[in-house]
Design a protein around this motif. Structure first.
Motif, mmCIF file in Angstrom:
data_model
loop_
_atom_site.group_PDB
_atom_site.id
_atom_site.type_symbol
_atom_site.label_atom_id
_atom_site.label_comp_id
_atom_site.label_asym_id
_atom_site.label_seq_id
_atom_site.Cartn_x
_atom_site.Cartn_y
_atom_site.Cartn_z
ATOM 1 N N GLN A 1 37.454 48.575 38.160
ATOM 2 C CA GLN A 1 37.064 47.175 38.063
ATOM 3 C C GLN A 1 35.553 47.012 38.214
ATOM 4 O OE1 GLN A 1 38.616 44.657 37.142
ATOM 5 N NE2 GLN A 1 37.474 42.871 37.841
ATOM 6 N N LEU B 1 45.241 45.066 40.830
ATOM 7 C CA LEU B 1 44.184 44.947 41.835
ATOM 8 C C LEU B 1 44.331 43.650 42.616
ATOM 9 C CD1 LEU B 1 41.565 45.957 43.123
ATOM 10 C CD2 LEU B 1 40.306 44.825 41.288
ATOM 11 N N ALA C 1 38.621 48.461 33.920
ATOM 12 C CA ALA C 1 40.010 48.094 34.239
ATOM 13 C C ALA C 1 40.656 47.344 33.082
ATOM 14 C CB ALA C 1 40.047 47.246 35.502
ATOM 15 N N GLU D 1 45.748 46.515 34.996
ATOM 16 C CA GLU D 1 45.140 47.036 36.220
ATOM 17 C C GLU D 1 44.465 45.924 37.013
ATOM 18 O OE1 GLU D 1 44.184 51.616 34.815
ATOM 19 O OE2 GLU D 1 42.793 49.996 34.277
ATOM 20 N N LYS D 2 43.950 44.913 36.319
ATOM 21 C CA LYS D 2 43.352 43.781 37.023
ATOM 22 C C LYS D 2 44.417 43.021 37.813
ATOM 23 C CE LYS D 2 39.566 43.105 33.739
ATOM 24 N NZ LYS D 2 39.003 42.233 32.673
ATOM 25 N N TRP E 1 36.958 45.495 49.264
ATOM 26 C CA TRP E 1 36.515 45.086 47.929
ATOM 27 C C TRP E 1 35.112 44.475 47.985
ATOM 28 C CZ3 TRP E 1 36.404 45.373 43.019
ATOM 29 C CH2 TRP E 1 36.054 44.304 42.197
#
Length: 350
Positions: free
Chosen positions: A18, A31, A23, A27-28, A45
């Motif tokens: 990311q 996350l 990403a 995948e986002k 993060w």
């Protein structure tokens, strides 16, 4: 590498992707789910974004004039016009690629990720969740992503992925749980419990696998269950057993043996149902069952009380009620305070 370390590395891999714009949409989403799991994840993060910002600032301050340097090199070689265009294009692509993957590598190292490199970029990391029941707390119902239902006894932890893989539904249990598995012949349900593994297609059963406990026990209520020993010791002994309703599989942690037997305990689910059945069992066994069901402590003041035989049935009755019936049955005295009870013989008993 342990399972939890692998999960942690996969989560950090998502951060790395990311941060450098690698990403995918899926995948986002993963996350976001990981960030929602805990305050610690969100803090990590934010820290990662700050570190990358500092790296970028440092690079901007220290970078040199690459165009001027390239003109120097170009002047020495003086290639043909066509060659210059082709070579410059490759140079620019090479520099862009170099810094792209250099950034990924720096971020991965800063985050402690050791499993990320370009060859793994197409792998989909699993996002795991945990359900934990506290001390003296029973979680009566939790629905898993596939629709299976789990009840957790006190001091238990269930770990499972946010989304099950296509070919298997795999979870891990520490403590005691009752599973009502949704049938799916194409996607077996697998439970990791201590040094055993339980495989089912659709059934209901209990698993007891507390850390430090002498045994891992699986008792089947409906359907059919396969219990497998993951231990590499005692290879001459049985490494798997199949259980049907009313049967129990027991793995002994000390000698690494697996046995099948008939379940003789009608109260194996009393912690969940509060339905207690006693068929002329010693009072010591009654006390053990009450302590597990109601999360209380009961002491028998005299050794002779342990051998008294009790028979009775209690359905959805509170602990005080059950203990008072036992007191009256044997003409005992009952003292109770802060969920700690003592049964003793009457001092004036003739």
């Amino acid at each position: 590498m342990s399972k939890m370390e692998n999960i942690e590395n996969q989560s950090r891999e998502l951060l790395s992707k990311q941060l450098v714009g690698e990403a995918s949409d899926r995948e986002k989403v993963e996350l976001e789910a990981w960030l929602e799991q805990s305050e610690e994840n969100r803090a990590e993060w934010e820290q990662s974004k700050k570190m990358l910002s500092k790296i970028d600032s440092f690079y901007q301050e220290k970078r040199f004039d690459t165009d001027a340097a390239w003109k120097n090199v170009h002047a020495q070689f003086v290639p043909t016009k066509g060659t210059v265009v082709s070579f410059q294009k490759k140079r620019k692509e090479g520099i862009a690629t170099f810094y792209k993957y250099a950034a990924i590598l720096v971020v991965a190292l800063l985050l402690g990720t050791v499993g990320y490199y370009i060859g793994f970029r197409n792998q989909v990391p699993a996002v795991y969740s945990e359900v934990i029941s506290g001390e003296n707390q029973v979680l009566q119902q939790y629905v898993l992503p596939d629709g299976s239902v789990v009840a957790l006894n006190s001091n238990s932890k269930l770990t499972f992925p946010k989304k099950f893989r296509d070919n298997v539904r795999e979870v891990s249990i520490e403590g005691e749980a009752f599973f009502d598995v949704k049938p799916n012949p194409d996607q077996p349900f697998v439970i990791n419990a201590g040094e055993t593994q339980v495989k089912v297609l659709g059934t209901s059963f209990s698993v007891s696998a507390y850390p430090g406990q002498e045994t891992v026990e699986v008792i089947v209520e409906t359907g059919k269950v396969q219990v497998i020993s993951k231990s590499t010791e005692k290879q001459t002994e049985a490494t798997e057993v199949f259980l049907i309703p009313g049967e129990k599989g027991t793995f002994f942690n000390q000698n690494k043996t697996l046995e099948k037997s008939v379940n003789a305990d009608p109260n194996f689910l009393s912690w969940k149902t509060h339905d207690l059945i006693f068929n002329k069992v010693p009072l010591s066994e009654v006390v053990r069952c009450l302590e597990k069901t109601y999360h209380i402590r009961v002491d028998l003041a005299e050794p002779a009380l342990n051998e008294l035989l009790y028979e009775g049935h209690f359905d959805q009755k509170p602990a005080d009620f059950v203990l008072d019936v036992i007191r009256l049955t044997f003409n005992l005295e009952l003292i109770g305070e802060n969920e700690h009870y003592t049964l003793t013989s009457r001092k004036n008993d003739q």
